[in-house]
Design an enzyme around this catalytic site. Structure first.
Site, PDB file in Angstrom:
ATOM      1  N   ASP A  73      -0.947   1.516  -4.051  1.00  0.00           N
ATOM      2  CA  ASP A  73      -1.771   0.568  -4.803  1.00  0.00           C
ATOM      3  C   ASP A  73      -3.102   1.161  -5.270  1.00  0.00           C
ATOM      4  O   ASP A  73      -3.974   0.421  -5.739  1.00  0.00           O
ATOM      5  CB  ASP A  73      -2.010  -0.714  -3.984  1.00  0.00           C
ATOM      6  CG  ASP A  73      -2.749  -0.445  -2.697  1.00  0.00           C
ATOM      7  OD1 ASP A  73      -2.652   0.682  -2.175  1.00  0.00           O
ATOM      8  OD2 ASP A  73      -3.431  -1.360  -2.194  1.00  0.00           O
ATOM      9  N   SER A 115       0.792  -1.220   0.000  1.00  0.00           N
ATOM     10  CA  SER A 115       0.000   0.000   0.000  1.00  0.00           C
ATOM     11  C   SER A 115       0.829   1.277   0.000  1.00  0.00           C
ATOM     12  O   SER A 115       1.649   1.483  -0.870  1.00  0.00           O
ATOM     13  CB  SER A 115      -0.952  -0.048   1.182  1.00  0.00           C
ATOM     14  OG  SER A 115      -1.867   0.999   1.093  1.00  0.00           O
ATOM     15  N   HIS A 116       0.644   2.082   1.026  1.00  0.00           N
ATOM     16  CA  HIS A 116       1.301   3.401   1.093  1.00  0.00           C
ATOM     17  C   HIS A 116       2.704   3.311   1.689  1.00  0.00           C
ATOM     18  O   HIS A 116       3.383   4.321   1.820  1.00  0.00           O
ATOM     19  CB  HIS A 116       0.450   4.315   1.964  1.00  0.00           C
ATOM     20  CG  HIS A 116       0.180   3.705   3.295  1.00  0.00           C
ATOM     21  ND1 HIS A 116      -0.686   2.644   3.448  1.00  0.00           N
ATOM     22  CD2 HIS A 116       0.696   3.952   4.509  1.00  0.00           C
ATOM     23  CE1 HIS A 116      -0.691   2.273   4.711  1.00  0.00           C
ATOM     24  NE2 HIS A 116       0.132   3.050   5.379  1.00  0.00           N
ATOM     25  N   ASP A 176      -5.693   2.639  -3.766  1.00  0.00           N
ATOM     26  CA  ASP A 176      -6.999   2.581  -3.098  1.00  0.00           C
ATOM     27  C   ASP A 176      -7.254   3.773  -2.173  1.00  0.00           C
ATOM     28  O   ASP A 176      -8.376   4.010  -1.770  1.00  0.00           O
ATOM     29  CB  ASP A 176      -7.203   1.241  -2.365  1.00  0.00           C
ATOM     30  CG  ASP A 176      -6.111   0.934  -1.369  1.00  0.00           C
ATOM     31  OD1 ASP A 176      -5.209   1.777  -1.178  1.00  0.00           O
ATOM     32  OD2 ASP A 176      -6.147  -0.170  -0.776  1.00  0.00           O
ATOM     33  N   ARG A 177      -6.214   4.528  -1.846  1.00  0.00           N
ATOM     34  CA  ARG A 177      -6.426   5.698  -0.984  1.00  0.00           C
ATOM     35  C   ARG A 177      -6.557   6.970  -1.812  1.00  0.00           C
ATOM     36  O   ARG A 177      -6.114   7.017  -2.948  1.00  0.00           O
ATOM     37  CB  ARG A 177      -5.249   5.877  -0.031  1.00  0.00           C
ATOM     38  CG  ARG A 177      -5.081   4.735   0.926  1.00  0.00           C
ATOM     39  CD  ARG A 177      -3.988   5.050   1.924  1.00  0.00           C
ATOM     40  NE  ARG A 177      -3.930   3.992   2.919  1.00  0.00           N
ATOM     41  CZ  ARG A 177      -3.485   4.149   4.149  1.00  0.00           C
ATOM     42  NH1 ARG A 177      -3.038   5.339   4.536  1.00  0.00           N
ATOM     43  NH2 ARG A 177      -3.474   3.151   4.990  1.00  0.00           N
ATOM     44  N   ASP A 234      -2.343   6.504  -3.463  1.00  0.00           N
ATOM     45  CA  ASP A 234      -1.206   5.852  -2.798  1.00  0.00           C
ATOM     46  C   ASP A 234      -0.582   4.755  -3.659  1.00  0.00           C
ATOM     47  O   ASP A 234      -0.916   4.604  -4.834  1.00  0.00           O
ATOM     48  CB  ASP A 234      -1.653   5.278  -1.452  1.00  0.00           C
ATOM     49  CG  ASP A 234      -2.577   4.088  -1.631  1.00  0.00           C
ATOM     50  OD1 ASP A 234      -3.315   4.059  -2.639  1.00  0.00           O
ATOM     51  OD2 ASP A 234      -2.563   3.178  -0.783  1.00  0.00           O
ATOM     52  N   LYS A 252     -11.522  -0.020  -1.213  1.00  0.00           N
ATOM     53  CA  LYS A 252     -11.591   1.420  -1.348  1.00  0.00           C
ATOM     54  C   LYS A 252     -10.936   1.794  -2.670  1.00  0.00           C
ATOM     55  O   LYS A 252     -10.169   1.005  -3.225  1.00  0.00           O
ATOM     56  CB  LYS A 252     -10.937   2.110  -0.166  1.00  0.00           C
ATOM     57  CG  LYS A 252      -9.501   1.724   0.124  1.00  0.00           C
ATOM     58  CD  LYS A 252      -9.135   2.324   1.471  1.00  0.00           C
ATOM     59  CE  LYS A 252      -7.681   2.125   1.823  1.00  0.00           C
ATOM     60  NZ  LYS A 252      -7.395   0.796   2.374  1.00  0.00           N
TER      61      LYS A 252
HETATM   62  C1  G16 Z   1      -5.345  -0.591   5.240  1.00  0.00           C
HETATM   63  C2  G16 Z   1      -6.754  -1.056   5.388  1.00  0.00           C
HETATM   64  C3  G16 Z   1      -7.619   0.080   5.855  1.00  0.00           C
HETATM   65  C4  G16 Z   1      -7.061   0.680   7.123  1.00  0.00           C
HETATM   66  C5  G16 Z   1      -5.630   1.111   6.899  1.00  0.00           C
HETATM   67  C6  G16 Z   1      -4.944   1.582   8.162  1.00  0.00           C
HETATM   68  O1  G16 Z   1      -5.260   0.321   4.209  1.00  0.00           O
HETATM   69  O2  G16 Z   1      -7.264  -1.556   4.188  1.00  0.00           O
HETATM   70  O3  G16 Z   1      -8.896  -0.424   6.054  1.00  0.00           O
HETATM   71  O4  G16 Z   1      -7.825   1.769   7.523  1.00  0.00           O
HETATM   72  O5  G16 Z   1      -4.887   0.011   6.422  1.00  0.00           O
HETATM   73  O6  G16 Z   1      -4.882   0.546   9.063  1.00  0.00           O
HETATM   74  P1  G16 Z   1      -4.028   0.649  10.383  1.00  0.00           P
HETATM   75  O7  G16 Z   1      -4.605   1.826  11.130  1.00  0.00           O
HETATM   76  O8  G16 Z   1      -4.247  -0.659  11.078  1.00  0.00           O
HETATM   77  O9  G16 Z   1      -2.598   0.915  10.011  1.00  0.00           O
HETATM   78  P2  G16 Z   1      -4.127   0.211   3.111  1.00  0.00           P
HETATM   79  O10 G16 Z   1      -4.376   1.378   2.203  1.00  0.00           O
HETATM   80  O11 G16 Z   1      -2.837   0.326   3.891  1.00  0.00           O
HETATM   81  O12 G16 Z   1      -4.312  -1.111   2.480  1.00  0.00           O
END
Ligand code: G16
Length: 542
Positions: free
Chosen positions: A278, A112-113, A280-281, A276, A375
């Site tokens: 991937d 992800s990010h 989705d953000r 971000d 997302k």
């Molecule tokens: C993931 C999850 C999200 C979550 C985020 C932060 O996002 O898919 O639902 O809100 O992590 O999670 P945490 O607070 O546990 O770090 P992504 O974009 O990283 O895949």
């Protein structure tokens, strides 16, 4: 030919908030990725002869693991693999392809990010046939399996040419290399009024989209510039790089600071956005106004009917518990259901599948709808563009009017990153131990009305998820939430979320941190953040 390869279990393959995320050198250990992928397959039933979707965000080690995953899919008896060209598929595009082609599921390679590169992060997540992240029951089963695994299955198929579109035979299994953008762009055209947005761009509307050298670059080029006619240069940093150009592909005010500064400047474009690693953000910034993800969810929900895909109205709204209550006020006014889930997109899946919610969102820069089961960063940007085009007002005007109608939820998240794991656990354990005694007491003149550790009772399948974050609720509706992140790869990240509701438009222009300063101080008094972590201030404020 399929080989059975002996292996030994690793003890650290527990999927977090969104799949397994580790440093690249951890994933590079012999059989590490193979073990996890086999643990996924061993936890599934009935995939023989079915289709598996595979793609990733292009980060370092993406291509290697994609080749392994394809060979293991063949070795385990999948009938077909759909893979994005160059190994690229954004998370929402992968979700869409799983659904559109009725695949059994998909493997998405992304952290992800989180930053990428030889010493940075890598990740693997499994998405089910509904296109959504594996539910907790499945991730628990995968972890259990990973602790006892003793062999994996892999077919000797050689390397698949990931760059050439079309079909390849891989030891009896068909591999189709697809354009990563086409299906997704087509879906967006069915949801939004592309003509209206095109007319807006023709009229001189200026936008800056920062793809952060991550996966949305090709999507933004195709959709914003080619299909919607935005001027060349609207999409920036649009070439996906294995190390994201050395940056964190995290669309927040720290890592997308250049965009933020531009949007606050004199010659700012009308609208700024970023996505971000991937895809989705999303980050949304109007000229001279940052829209928090929580507010964005509320504003998108309140205006979604202006886009063709949502003109029939919303069935319900869902948000994660730490996300502000701004969307709740919209749901109340619309007379539709509002659902509060734990952090993690996987918890929205059942609500979306059951037709109880149409739009979902999280404070962590995630917004999406029932068009996929993830997302979706560009979707949120396009919905904003559609709303801006229909209302003919600026993002600032839309936000100001929204707050005047519903009141403003001042909201901020403070992250304390890479804190010593023991110290973070101690803080949470101590706080948990004091929860029962907190209600009725006062901190800095604010009376605590209730305190608990959030538990979610899924209204669809009846499952219960406990310990999802500590909530301290004050009289008057303010609250502080404490939880440990489930997506970091070193040490622990403590997240403090604070929220205060302000109904009076005369007080809607305050600086967010100032508006929340007493609450932030109270949160430290209650949890002893500085005392436990030794940190004077958070590392990231969003
Ligand atoms: C993931 C999850 C999200 C979550 C985020 C932060 O996002 O898919 O639902 O809100 O992590 O999670 P945490 O607070 O546990 O770090 P992504 O974009 O990283 O895949």
């Amino acid at each position: 030919m399929t080989r059975t390869v002996e292996t030994k279990p690793f003890s650290d393959q527990k999927p977090g908030t969104s799949g397994l995320r580790k440093k690249v050198p951890v994933f590079q250990q012999e059989h590490y990725a193979e073990n996890f992928i086999q643990s996924v397959f061993d936890s599934l039933e009935g995939f023989q002869g079915q289709t598996l979707v595979i793609g990733g965000d292009g980060r370092y080690f993406n291509r290697e693991v994609i080749q392994t995953a394809i060979a293991m899919a063949a070795g385990n008896g999948f009938g077909r693999v759909i893979v994005g060209q160059g190994g690229i598929l954004s998370t929402p595009a992968a979700s869409h392809i799983i659904r559109k082609y009725k695949a059994f599921g998909g493997l998405i390679l992304s952290a992800s990010h989180n930053p990428g590169g030889p010493h940075e992060d890598f990740g693997i997540k499994y998405n089910a046939g509904n296109g959504g992240p594996a539910p907790e029951k499945l991730t628990d089963a995968i972890f259990e399996r990973s602790k006892t695994i003793s062999r994996f299955l892999i077919a000797d198929i050689g390397l698949v040419d990931l760059d050439r579109l079309g079909f390849v035979d891989a030891g009896g299994m068909e591999v189709e290399v697809v354009d990563p953008v086409a299906d997704y762009a087509e879906l967006m055209e069915t949801l939004f009024d592309f003509d209206a947005i095109r007319t807006m761009f023709k009229g001189g509307f200026r936008m800056a989209f920062d793809a952060m050298h991550a996966v949305t670059g090709p999507y933004a080029k195709e959709i914003l510039e080619k299909r919607l006619g935005a001027p060349a240069g609207t999409a920036r940093n649009f070439v996906p790089l294995p190390d994201f150009g050395g940056h964190h592909p995290d669309p927040n005010l720290v890592h997308a600071k250049a965009l933020y500064d531009e949007m606050m400047g004199d010659d700012a474009p009308d609208f700024g956005a970023a996505s971000d690693g991937d895809g989705d953000r999303n980050l949304v910034i109007g000229r001279s106004i940052f829209i928090t993800p929580s507010d964005s969810l509320a504003m998108l929900a309140a205006n979604a009917h202006l886009a063709p895909g949502y003109k029939a109205g919303l069935k319900g709204i869902a948000r994660s518990m730490p996300t502000s209550g701004a969307a709740d006020r919209v749901a109340e006014k619309l007379g539709i259901g509002m659902y509060e889930t734990p952090t993690g997109w996987k918890f929205f899946g059942n609500l979306l599948d059951a037709g109880m919610a149409t739009i979902c969102g999280e404070e962590s820069a995630g917004t999406g709808s029932d068009h996929v089961r993830e997302k979706d960063g560009l979707w949120a940007v396009l919905l904003w563009l559609n709303i801006l085009a229909m209302r003919g007002e600026s993002a600032r005007e839309i936000a100001t009017k929204h707050w005047a109608t519903y009141g403003r939820n001042y909201y901020s998240r403070h992250d304390y990153e890479e804190v010593e794991t023991e110290a973070a656990n101690r803080l949470m354990t101590e706080l948990r131990g004091r929860l029962a005694a907190l209600p009725g007491t006062a901190v800095r003149g604010m009376k605590i009305a209730a305190a608990d550790d959030f538990a979610y009772h899924d209204p669809v399948d009846g499952s219960v998820s406990k310990n999802q974050g500590i909530r301290v609720m004050f009289e008057g509706g303010s609250r502080a939430v404490f939880r440990l992140s489930g997506t970091g790869t070193s040490g622990a990240t403590l997240r403090l979320y604070v929220e205060r509701y302000e109904p009076d438009p005369a007080h809607h222009d305050l600086d967010t941190q100032e508006a929340l300063s007493e609450l932030i101080a109270a949160a430290d008094d209650i949890a002893g953040i500085r005392r436990h972590t030794g940190r004077e201030k958070p590392s990231v404020i969003t």
